[in-house]
Design a protein around this motif. Structure first.
Motif, mmCIF file in Angstrom:
data_model
loop_
_atom_site.group_PDB
_atom_site.id
_atom_site.type_symbol
_atom_site.label_atom_id
_atom_site.label_comp_id
_atom_site.label_asym_id
_atom_site.label_seq_id
_atom_site.Cartn_x
_atom_site.Cartn_y
_atom_site.Cartn_z
ATOM 1 N N THR A 423 1.146 -1.179 -0.402
ATOM 2 C CA THR A 423 0.426 0.755 0.176
ATOM 3 C C THR A 423 0.838 1.326 -0.427
ATOM 4 O OG1 THR A 423 -0.324 0.141 2.768
ATOM 5 C CG2 THR A 423 -1.455 -1.087 0.493
ATOM 6 N N LEU A 424 2.044 0.784 0.274
ATOM 7 C CA LEU A 424 3.396 2.202 0.452
ATOM 8 C C LEU A 424 3.743 2.234 -1.294
ATOM 9 C CD1 LEU A 424 5.456 2.828 3.018
ATOM 10 C CD2 LEU A 424 3.306 4.441 2.187
ATOM 11 N N ARG A 425 3.322 1.768 -3.034
ATOM 12 C CA ARG A 425 3.960 1.898 -3.544
ATOM 13 C C ARG A 425 4.154 3.038 -4.181
ATOM 14 N NH1 ARG A 425 -0.605 -0.987 -3.849
ATOM 15 N NH2 ARG A 425 -2.428 -0.532 -5.849
ATOM 16 N N ARG A 426 3.288 3.926 -3.573
ATOM 17 C CA ARG A 426 3.220 4.693 -5.417
ATOM 18 C C ARG A 426 2.791 6.145 -3.795
ATOM 19 N NH1 ARG A 426 -3.372 4.250 -7.167
ATOM 20 N NH2 ARG A 426 -2.633 2.104 -8.882
ATOM 21 N N SER A 427 3.511 5.720 -2.626
ATOM 22 C CA SER A 427 4.046 7.071 -1.973
ATOM 23 C C SER A 427 5.274 7.734 -2.739
ATOM 24 C CB SER A 427 5.000 6.254 -0.681
ATOM 25 O OG SER A 427 5.990 7.156 0.508
ATOM 26 N N GLN A 428 5.117 9.188 -2.595
ATOM 27 C CA GLN A 428 6.379 10.538 -2.840
ATOM 28 C C GLN A 428 7.172 10.050 -2.150
ATOM 29 O OE1 GLN A 428 5.719 10.682 -6.463
ATOM 30 N NE2 GLN A 428 4.166 9.432 -6.186
ATOM 31 N N SER A 429 7.981 9.667 -0.706
ATOM 32 C CA SER A 429 8.232 9.133 -0.106
ATOM 33 C C SER A 429 9.661 8.580 -0.494
ATOM 34 C CB SER A 429 8.486 9.565 1.578
ATOM 35 O OG SER A 429 8.149 7.846 1.096
ATOM 36 N N ARG A 430 10.724 9.354 -0.664
ATOM 37 C CA ARG A 430 12.095 8.711 -1.003
ATOM 38 C C ARG A 430 12.165 7.314 -0.848
ATOM 39 N NH1 ARG A 430 18.193 8.828 1.534
ATOM 40 N NH2 ARG A 430 19.211 8.021 -0.111
ATOM 41 N N ALA A 431 12.785 6.524 -1.610
ATOM 42 C CA ALA A 431 11.371 5.072 -1.979
ATOM 43 C C ALA A 431 13.097 3.998 -1.006
ATOM 44 C CB ALA A 431 12.249 4.154 -3.732
ATOM 45 N N GLY A 432 11.876 2.871 -0.073
ATOM 46 C CA GLY A 432 12.922 2.087 0.237
ATOM 47 C C GLY A 432 13.372 2.867 1.439
ATOM 48 N N THR A 433 13.392 4.050 2.145
ATOM 49 C CA THR A 433 14.071 4.152 3.247
ATOM 50 C C THR A 433 13.037 4.203 4.614
ATOM 51 O OG1 THR A 433 12.265 6.130 2.878
ATOM 52 C CG2 THR A 433 14.660 6.515 2.346
ATOM 53 N N ALA A 434 11.552 3.853 4.459
ATOM 54 C CA ALA A 434 10.718 3.253 5.353
ATOM 55 C C ALA A 434 9.456 2.313 5.188
ATOM 56 C CB ALA A 434 9.813 4.391 5.558
ATOM 57 N N HIS A 435 9.296 1.079 6.366
ATOM 58 C CA HIS A 435 8.669 0.090 6.510
ATOM 59 C C HIS A 435 7.312 0.390 7.298
ATOM 60 C CE1 HIS A 435 12.339 -2.221 4.773
ATOM 61 N NE2 HIS A 435 11.288 -3.159 4.693
ATOM 62 N N LEU A 436 6.164 0.552 6.780
ATOM 63 C CA LEU A 436 5.302 1.347 7.390
ATOM 64 C C LEU A 436 3.697 0.787 7.088
ATOM 65 C CD1 LEU A 436 6.434 4.589 6.369
ATOM 66 C CD2 LEU A 436 6.381 4.024 8.821
ATOM 67 N N LYS A 437 3.040 0.703 7.626
ATOM 68 C CA LYS A 437 1.797 0.540 7.688
ATOM 69 C C LYS A 437 0.941 1.463 7.286
ATOM 70 C CE LYS A 437 -1.686 -2.460 7.586
ATOM 71 N NZ LYS A 437 -2.068 -1.452 6.408
ATOM 72 N N THR A 438 0.127 1.446 6.857
ATOM 73 C CA THR A 438 -0.915 2.333 5.695
ATOM 74 C C THR A 438 -2.347 2.472 6.435
ATOM 75 O OG1 THR A 438 -1.219 1.839 4.039
ATOM 76 C CG2 THR A 438 0.548 3.419 3.643
ATOM 77 N N GLY A 439 -3.096 3.388 7.063
ATOM 78 C CA GLY A 439 -4.462 3.401 7.563
ATOM 79 C C GLY A 439 -5.113 4.552 6.369
ATOM 80 N N SER A 440 -6.297 4.241 5.804
ATOM 81 C CA SER A 440 -7.300 4.833 5.282
ATOM 82 C C SER A 440 -8.660 4.463 6.073
ATOM 83 C CB SER A 440 -7.089 5.471 3.933
ATOM 84 O OG SER A 440 -7.165 4.397 3.609
ATOM 85 N N LEU A 441 -9.574 5.367 5.948
ATOM 86 C CA LEU A 441 -10.846 5.678 6.187
ATOM 87 C C LEU A 441 -11.630 7.019 5.496
ATOM 88 C CD1 LEU A 441 -11.785 3.589 9.698
ATOM 89 C CD2 LEU A 441 -11.678 2.508 7.591
ATOM 90 N N ARG A 442 -12.915 6.950 5.531
ATOM 91 C CA ARG A 442 -13.340 8.272 4.748
ATOM 92 C C ARG A 442 -12.684 9.590 5.967
ATOM 93 N NH1 ARG A 442 -19.023 7.985 6.262
ATOM 94 N NH2 ARG A 442 -18.266 8.517 7.715
ATOM 95 N N ASP A 443 -12.483 9.477 7.108
ATOM 96 C CA ASP A 443 -11.343 10.483 7.852
ATOM 97 C C ASP A 443 -10.200 10.486 8.516
ATOM 98 O OD1 ASP A 443 -14.367 12.254 6.759
ATOM 99 O OD2 ASP A 443 -15.321 10.645 8.809
ATOM 100 N N VAL A 444 -9.849 9.901 7.564
ATOM 101 C CA VAL A 444 -8.664 8.639 8.474
ATOM 102 C C VAL A 444 -7.529 8.337 7.179
ATOM 103 C CG1 VAL A 444 -7.195 7.350 10.079
ATOM 104 C CG2 VAL A 444 -9.779 7.826 10.008
ATOM 105 N N MET A 445 -6.403 8.706 7.276
ATOM 106 C CA MET A 445 -4.915 8.711 6.987
ATOM 107 C C MET A 445 -3.891 8.594 7.355
ATOM 108 S SD MET A 445 -4.361 8.783 3.858
ATOM 109 C CE MET A 445 -5.280 9.533 2.636
ATOM 110 N N ALA A 446 -3.261 7.342 7.728
ATOM 111 C CA ALA A 446 -2.686 6.977 8.933
ATOM 112 C C ALA A 446 -1.646 6.061 8.546
ATOM 113 C CB ALA A 446 -2.910 6.211 10.022
#
Length: 488
Positions: A423-446
């Protein structure tokens, strides 16, 4: 990427020792309550990203702290870190880490199959029982293998019923439209002791320009369902666009799938996963459909029931190991798999799982591991909830403990890599620097997990946006990842 967890695995015992020494020296035990982190100003680039997204500072909760620190380690950045927020799918970190610690990374789910009766001349005169025990990944390919093993018992004809035992989970009926009014979205599928193919079908559209149509393949086969085999192609030159809308699909009838529209050839081959219109009946249709697809015959029906006492299994189908399941859960944020794992925490303790008993099992683990650190409100364990809550500080502390845990390599390898996969493949942050779980709902981004910084340090980053415009927060989170990585 595959070699990285191996290197970390070899270093894990030393990390555990160092983590334990720091904990005893600075915190006085695993249950020490962390002091409230002092608020710190947000980095300028984060403030700018918030302004561009038209999000107030109060919408963001964030904590950045050394992954190898203790409960008393001063954070690099803290902003509203003690405010309970809805974390969306970031809650899966709590569920999966608890499972890795309580069940172990090599844990597997078994699905026993029982034969009641005698086999003679290719016919079983009696019933087949399939006993679900919560396997999160009993997908179509593995259902096919189960049926092949059943045929390997010398059975081609079942003169009786196929009985599905789903009693390992004691759950209320769930309306798949209740959460967001989207009952046909696979992410709304409910857990089940005998979860088959995530209660979803996959439709594959293959255009044939010469014939002027697209052929449709459906998986898995479902008994008693009429499925349209082809759909007309759109006019030549039609752009792909909203191809699903163009199909004008009719999917609400459990016994019929049809299309009133057209398919644009410009789309090429496309796949459309759809949740079952009749979730409760999906397993029976899939089992019978697969059995008949393999040439098997059934004189009775596929129905729910319970395995008779004293009957011994003819064979057992085994799931992939928990470490692999956790990777699917976190990389791709699979909600129903997360709930299966969550309920398994209770199943292993009590023999039957309910949501309440799963929450109690997680509470006991959390308090034993993190002591007085504020307990999350986990709800269903997947984060697909309007009621789930946790604080950035509590989750960050859990991630610090996870970093010093023997389960760290499996948990880390399960997380999406920034700009690379999941779920981070489209992240615009520097590639490969982070291992992160993502979360998204209608009113949430995490996001939450670990960032590898320029100094060589690893930082825990937890950032949650709760706001009606949270969908615009992705650049804010990307800026936090990049800022965390620049520590020198």
């Amino acid at each position: 990427m595959l070699s990285v967890p191996v290197v970390w695995r070899s270093a894990a015992p030393r990390g555990v020792l160092l983590g334990a020494m720091l904990w005893l020296a600075l915190a006085g035990g695993a249950g020490a309550q962390a002091p409230a982190p002092s608020p710190s100003p947000l980095p300028a680039e984060v403030e700018a990203a918030l302004a561009r997204a038209r999000l107030p500072r109060e919408a963001l909760s964030v904590l950045v702290v050394d992954a190898q620190g203790s409960a008393r380690t001063a954070p690099r950045l803290a902003h509203r870190a003690q405010v309970p927020v809805n974390p969306a799918s970031v809650m899966k970190l709590v569920t999966t880490y608890a499972a890795l610690e309580q069940l172990g990374p090599a844990y597997v789910w078994n699905t026993p199959v029982y034969l009641q009766g005698t086999v003679q001349d290719g016919s079983l005169r009696g019933n087949v029982y399939i006993q679900g025990q919560g396997d999160p990944k009993l997908v179509m390919e593995r259902l096919w293998l189960l049926m092949r093993r059943l045929q390997g018992q010398g059975i081609q004809v079942i003169v009786g019923d196929i009985v599905l035992d789903r009693t390992a989970f004691d759950l209320p009926e769930q309306d798949p439209a209740r959460f967001d009014g989207e009952p046909l979205r696979p992410y709304n599928a409910a857990p089940d002791a005998l979860l088959l193919n995530f209660k979803s079908s996959v439709m594959t559209f293959v255009p044939d320009a010469a014939a002027g149509l697209a052929r449709i393949q459906y998986d898995p086969p479902l008994a008693g369902v009429q499925r349209q085999a082809t759909v007309a192609l759109a006019a030549p030159g039609t752009e792909c666009g909203d191809w699903r809308g163009a199909l004008r699909a009719e999917l609400s009838d459990p016994a019929k799938v049809g299309f009133q529209g057209v398919y644009p050839a410009a789309c090429g081959e496309r796949v459309w996963p759809v949740a079952a219109a009749d979730p409760r009946g999906f397993a029976a249709r899939a089992v019978e459909g697969m059995w008949r697809e393999l040439g098997g015959k059934l004189t009775g029906t596929v129905r729910d029931g319970k395995v008779p006492a004293g009957l011994k299994p003819a064979f057992v189908v085994t799931s992939p190991a928990l470490a692999e399941v956790v990777r699917d859960v976190n990389k791709y944020s699979n909600n129903v798999m997360a709930q299966q794992v969550f309920l398994t925490l209770a199943l292993q303790k009590n023999g039957v799982a309910t949501y309440d008993s799963a929450r109690e099992a997680l509470r006991q683990w959390w308090q034993g591991r993190l002591g007085d650190v504020e307990l999350p409100q986990v709800d269903n364990g997947a984060g697909l909830s309007r009621d789930a809550r946790l604080t950035a500080q509590a989750l960050a502390r859990m991630l610090q403990l996870a970093w010093a845990s023997p389960s760290m390599p499996e948990l880390l390898a399960s997380l999406p890599i920034s700009g690379v996969d999941g779920t981070l493949r489209r992240s615009q942050s520097r590639a490969g620097t982070a291992h992160l779980k993502t979360g998204s709902l209608r009113d949430v981004m995490a996001i939450a997990g670990y960032v590898h910084a320029a100094s060589g340090r690893r930082y825990v980053l937890v950032a949650v946006v709760n706001h009606v415009s949270a969908g615009a927060a992705r650049p804010v989170l990307d800026s936090l990842i990049d800022w965390t990585a620049r520590d020198q």
